[in-house]
Design an enzyme around this catalytic site. Structure first.
Site, mmCIF file in Angstrom:
data_model
loop_
_atom_site.group_PDB
_atom_site.id
_atom_site.type_symbol
_atom_site.label_atom_id
_atom_site.label_comp_id
_atom_site.label_asym_id
_atom_site.label_seq_id
_atom_site.Cartn_x
_atom_site.Cartn_y
_atom_site.Cartn_z
ATOM 1 N N GLY A 37 0.824 -1.190 0.000
ATOM 2 C CA GLY A 37 0.000 0.000 0.000
ATOM 3 C C GLY A 37 0.866 1.251 0.000
ATOM 4 O O GLY A 37 2.035 1.206 0.353
ATOM 5 N N CYS A 38 0.263 2.377 -0.440
ATOM 6 C CA CYS A 38 1.044 3.607 -0.576
ATOM 7 C C CYS A 38 1.482 4.157 0.771
ATOM 8 O O CYS A 38 2.657 4.404 1.005
ATOM 9 C CB CYS A 38 0.243 4.641 -1.354
ATOM 10 S SG CYS A 38 -1.426 4.864 -0.726
ATOM 11 N N TYR A 39 0.510 4.336 1.683
ATOM 12 C CA TYR A 39 0.873 4.783 3.028
ATOM 13 C C TYR A 39 1.829 3.777 3.661
ATOM 14 O O TYR A 39 2.760 4.131 4.374
ATOM 15 C CB TYR A 39 -0.362 4.817 3.930
ATOM 16 C CG TYR A 39 -1.296 5.971 3.779
ATOM 17 C CD1 TYR A 39 -0.889 7.267 4.065
ATOM 18 C CD2 TYR A 39 -2.626 5.756 3.412
ATOM 19 C CE1 TYR A 39 -1.792 8.326 3.984
ATOM 20 C CE2 TYR A 39 -3.524 6.804 3.330
ATOM 21 C CZ TYR A 39 -3.105 8.094 3.615
ATOM 22 O OH TYR A 39 -3.989 9.118 3.552
#
Ligand SMILES: *[C@@H]1O[C@H](CO)[C@@H](O)[C@H](O)[C@H]1NC(C)=O
Ligand SMILES: *[C@@H]1O[C@H](CO)[C@@H](O)[C@H](O)[C@H]1NC(C)=O
Ligand SMILES: *[C@@H]1O[C@H](CO)[C@@H](O)[C@H](O)[C@H]1NC(C)=O
Ligand SMILES: *[C@@H]1O[C@H](CO)[C@@H](O)[C@H](O)[C@H]1NC(C)=O
Ligand SMILES: *[C@@H]1O[C@H](CO)[C@@H](O)[C@H](O)[C@H]1NC(C)=O
Ligand SMILES: CC(=O)N[C@H]1CO[C@H](CO)[C@@H](O)[C@@H]1O
Length: 846
Positions: free
Chosen positions: A662-664
């Site tokens: 995931g990006c975060y």
């Protein structure tokens, strides 16, 4: 030297499980050693391994629990790949316990880094090793002498020791010795103080130096008895005359004497500077190969004083010891890395081997040649070809043969004289394990590289499992290509220009290198292109991926699938006209030309695709594919590889099931990982994303009107990325996301309570070192990075490095483009690694 991938907590634990099971079944070296009775791995392992396995539970309230955890975390941070660790562990365990290492600890280390030292030694002991520790106490002694108004006197670098000095020295040594023993016991490691009784000495020169000894002999019985009892021997450098007068001896000298008697594999000098430094460039010297470099080195004008003395002493010492012995100069905190990785961490000094180069076969000792080929070459070992026929074939070619003096490493480079500017081909590169552990292949490689500006070579599956693993080749190549049908990988360096690279790849079909150029004239084969299908092409990430593949030198997009856009033309892809299709899981078997499928679907819906592909492969209807999943569905799945290349590169190379982070989660892990060994309590991550992170399905969170002058906190606890980061790092974190009015880019402010006091500079240096060779990570000094600077970029920026006044809390600020490094760029890194391309292929440089 490439950044080493870090092993995960899981693989660390499985390493120990593996060793434990080997221990139980009695395979590997442990059996023979254990049965001779000199092997002490067994009791310690039996005690500590199950504990590693369920650290939390079995140690419970035990006071050593946190220290133990910290030790292991530090190790995880430091160490290279599991394979390297296993190899070194086996290497170190292959000798009697007392022959593993003599570690000389400077007095200052006992004052400034006692805890680090104790945890480093504890780790070694936990894996069944018994380093023999000898410490000095120079700075402590000087302080006490100062207090007692005694001026320290030196003559030719030797401390003049009068009766008063000796009296104080003896007390100081005893105190410091006890201090280390107690620190070790606090870490749950049994240690035995041996402050005297080991070194027998005469006066060096009573008139000139007073009570200073020259060592005559070493009595090993105290050391042996300590190790037999399962305790670490902790020695001082005090000596006695045969009639019992105590004499002072320089600790470096005492360590060298001890090493001469014990002949250990490693002699370690712990210093605080973590190695020797080049006088002109100021860079740390990685390795000194005395046989090759000593004479030239001593002629260097910057090699003087302490450095010169140290190098000379090491040479004298190593000349007396077996070639396998080496000296490491290293700081306590980097000890594991020095001992257990190929790249090391401090300065390694060894005799090395003299290296030879021959330009004709008949100049080489034929027995030596035969010996190494028979022992290490897979094709010859398996009987596929004989040494004689291999050598006969070689006669036809222009060859360069490289070998070390004892004949442990062999490289054969050939050149096809009939083809103009054909690159040289590394036909063979074989090494025996001993040489590999002593970095001889690296030295040979340096010479090969000097002679050949361009080179290609192939590695078979069998060779990958040999003494040099795949990552060794990856680190030395500028590009590579895997042939999934033969399992071979082609590597090259120095081949400039797309045309030449293509030529190189064209011939790579699993056949002999020499057919390469002949075949090329008959036209272009397809090896160097791979086809990619994109399922779920509608989202913003899908769009970014299409852009990236459009400009990728070696990928073709063949399918874009989206239920909503079916039948519409694909825009923004210029290589070919494509139309959106709507692929169902059962359709994929009709598209065997696709090499990799990227699943850019929402969470929870890719399972049917994966399942169907695996079923079709099983039924023989389809060749296996690389699958890159961008959803969260497989991020907790052990049979999938977690696609954060900066931490997991080695596993990703050639992997076929990759879950893209995931990006975060990417930003958060990259902000926390370097500080992992020092985490006191769960870090808190405050994340703010542009609204492209909220997807395309209309909601307040991606409605610019609602977001104007506004910020929306959501998923205050339990966001899936919170679980993902906690799972991947092996430690809990707290995370709260927000959406803000800009379109793309994330800013993360990460609070990390620290377990030891650090300065802002310490933290920054830690990050710089951790990410030193990472192309896509930028460490920002000064003002924290800003989200507007990262939008549209493929990098991650890490900065901030604020530290609370007491040094116990660090604040890291990280920015990342959620659609790029947080998704599409990362997927491309993974795709490249999976398909055997250069990791950064097709990623525009900025
Ligand atoms: C951190 O280190 C300190 C000693 O410096 C130790 O007491 C503490 O238990 C460690 N904590 C963790 C979580 O490892
Ligand atoms: C070595 O020391 C032990 C006691 O630690 C003693 O019994 C033994 O005699 C000594 N050996 C020699 C050769 O001095
Ligand atoms: C490697 O070769 C050397 C020299 O022939 C030999 O002494 C050593 O035992 C070999 N090591 C292994 C692991 O085969
Ligand atoms: C990939 O795309 C190029 C350019 O459109 C095309 O010429 C080539 O045939 C394609 N390759 C494959 C394997 O489909
Ligand atoms: C950012 O990444 C690119 C690759 O896309 C790399 O070439 C460049 O050096 C990086 N820039 C910085 C400032 O780190
Ligand atoms: C096969 C392939 O795509 N190779 C490329 C990998 O990336 C490097 C660097 O961008 C290129 O030079 C290769 O051509």
């Amino acid at each position: 030297m490439g950044q080493k991938p870090k092993i995960s907590a899981l693989s660390f634990i499985s390493l120990f499980t593996l060793m434990l099971s080997r221990l139980k079944t009695g395979s590997v070296a442990t059996r023979s050693l254990a049965s001779t009775g000199r092997f002490l791995l067994r009791p310690t392992m039996a005690r500590s391994l199950p504990a590693q396995h369920k650290i939390i539970r079995s140690y419970g309230q035990d006071q050593s629990s946190t220290a133990e955890k910290e030790t292991i975390a530090k190790l995880l941070y430091n160490i290279g790949s599991r394979k390297e660790v296993e190899q070194y562990l086996r290497h170190f365990s292959s000798v009697e316990s007392q022959k593993f290492a003599v570690i000389k600890v400077g007095g200052a280390v006992l004052t400034d880094e006692l805890d680090t030292l104790a945890s480093a030694l504890t780790f070694l002991n936990r894996v069944g090793l018994y380093p023999i520790v000898l410490h000095g106490a120079g700075p402590q002694l000087n302080r006490l002498l100062e207090d007692a108004n005694v001026e320290p006197q030196y003559n030719e670098g030797i401390r003049i020791t009068d009766a008063k000095t000796l009296e104080i020295a003896r007390k100081v040594f005893q105190q410091e010795n006890l201090k280390l023993v107690e620190a070790l016991e606090r870490h749950g490691t049994r240690a035995r103080p041996i402050p005297s009784g080991v070194f027998v000495a005469d006066y060096l020169d009573r008139e000139k130096y007073g009570y200073v000894g020259k060592i005559k002999s070493v009595n090993k019985s105290g050391i042996e008895s300590a190790i037999r009892a399962g305790t670490l021997p902790i020695l001082t450098s005090l000596a006695e005359t045969p009639d019992g007068q105590i004499l002072n001896v320089n600790a470096d000298v005492a360590a060298a004497e001890l090493a001469t008697v014990l002949e250990p594999l490693k002699i370690v000098f712990l210093n605080e500077k973590n190695g020797l430094y080049h006088g002109v460039t100021g860079k740390k010297i990685d390795v000194i190969n005395l046989d090759e470099e000593y004479e030239d080195l001593l002629k260097e004008p910057w090699v003087k004083y302490g450095t010169k003395l140290k190098i000379k002493e090491c040479k004298e010492l190593l000349d007396r010891l077996p070639r396998s012995s080496s000296v490491a100069i290293i700081s306590a905190g980097h000890l594991h890395k020095e001992l257990f990785t190929d790249s090391g961490a401090g300065t390694l000094i060894r005799r090395g081997h003299k290296l030879f180069k021959y330009d004709a076969l008949d100049k080489i000792d034929p027995d030596k040649l035969r010996h190494i080929l028979e022992a290490e070459d897979p094709a010859i070992k398996s009987g596929q070809t004989s040494v004689a026929s291999y050598l006969r074939d070689l006669q036809q070619k222009k060859v360069n043969v490289y070998m070390d003096e004892p004949g442990q490493v062999l490289a054969v480079v050939t050149q096809d004289p009939t083809v103009a500017d054909a690159p040289a081909v590394l036909e063979k590169f074989v090494t025996n394990k001993t040489a590999a552990l002593n970095n001889v292949p690296d030295n040979l490689w340096t010479n090969i590289k000097k002679d050949h500006p361009a080179l290609t070579w192939e590695i078979t599956k069998e060779e990958e499992d040999g003494n040099l693993d795949k990552s060794w080749h990856f680190e030395r190549a500028e590009g590579s290509l895997r042939n999934p049908h033969t399992g071979k990988t082609l590597f090259f360096y120095g081949i400039e220009g797309a045309d030449k690279v293509k030529k190189t790849f064209d011939g790579f079909s699993g056949r002999r290198q020499f057919s390469t150029y002949a075949q090329q004239r008959r036209g272009y084969s397809t090896q160097s292109r791979k086809n990619v299908g994109l399922i779920g092409a509608r989202g913003y990430t899908g769009r970014e991926l299409i852009n990236l593949i459009d400009s990728h030198p070696h990928l073709n997009l063949t399918h874009v699938s989206s239920r909503e856009l079916e039948g519409k033309p694909l825009e923004g892809y210029n290589k070919e006209k494509l139309t959106y299709v709507n692929l169902k899981p059962q359709d994929l078997k009709d598209h065997d030309e696709v090499d990799a499928w990227i699943l850019a679907l929402p969470n929870g819906v890719c399972h049917p695709f994966v399942h169907q592909i695996e079923q079709d492969v099983k039924d023989g209807k389809l060749q296996d594919k690389s699958l890159i999943d961008l959803s969260a569905d497989y991020r907790f799945e052990e049979s999938w590889t977690y696609g954060l290349p900066e931490f997991n590169r080695e596993k990703l190379a050639g992997a076929t099931r990759i879950s893209n982070p995931g990006c975060y989660a990417t930003g958060a892990q990259m902000s926390i990982k370097p500080l992992l060994p020092f985490i006191q309590s769960p870090p808190t991550v405050f994340g703010v994303s542009g609204y492209s992170g909220a997807g395309t399905k209309p909601s307040n969170k991606n409605d610019p009107a609602f977001l104007k002058d506004n910020i929306i906190p959501y998923a205050l606890t339990g966001h899936i990325h919170e679980r993902e980061v906690s799972y991947q790092l092996g430690t809990p974190i707290h995370f709260t996301p927000h959406v803000a009015p800009w379109f793309q880019g994330i800013a993360l402010t990460v609070n990390i309570p620290l377990n030891k006091s650090m300065s802002s500079r310490d933290v920054k240096d830690l990050f710089s070192e951790f990410y030193q060779n990472e192309k896509l990570v930028k460490i920002i000094e000064g003002e924290p990075p800003l989200v507007r600077d990262i939008a549209g970029k493929h990098n991650v920026s890490i900065g901030g490095f604020g530290v609370q006044a007491d040094g116990k809390r660090a604040v890291i600020v990280t920015t990342i483009d959620n659609l790029l490094k947080g998704a599409a760029t990362q997927a491309l890194q993974n795709l490249n690694l999976s398909l055997g391309f250069d990791e950064y292929a097709g990623i525009p440089s900025q």
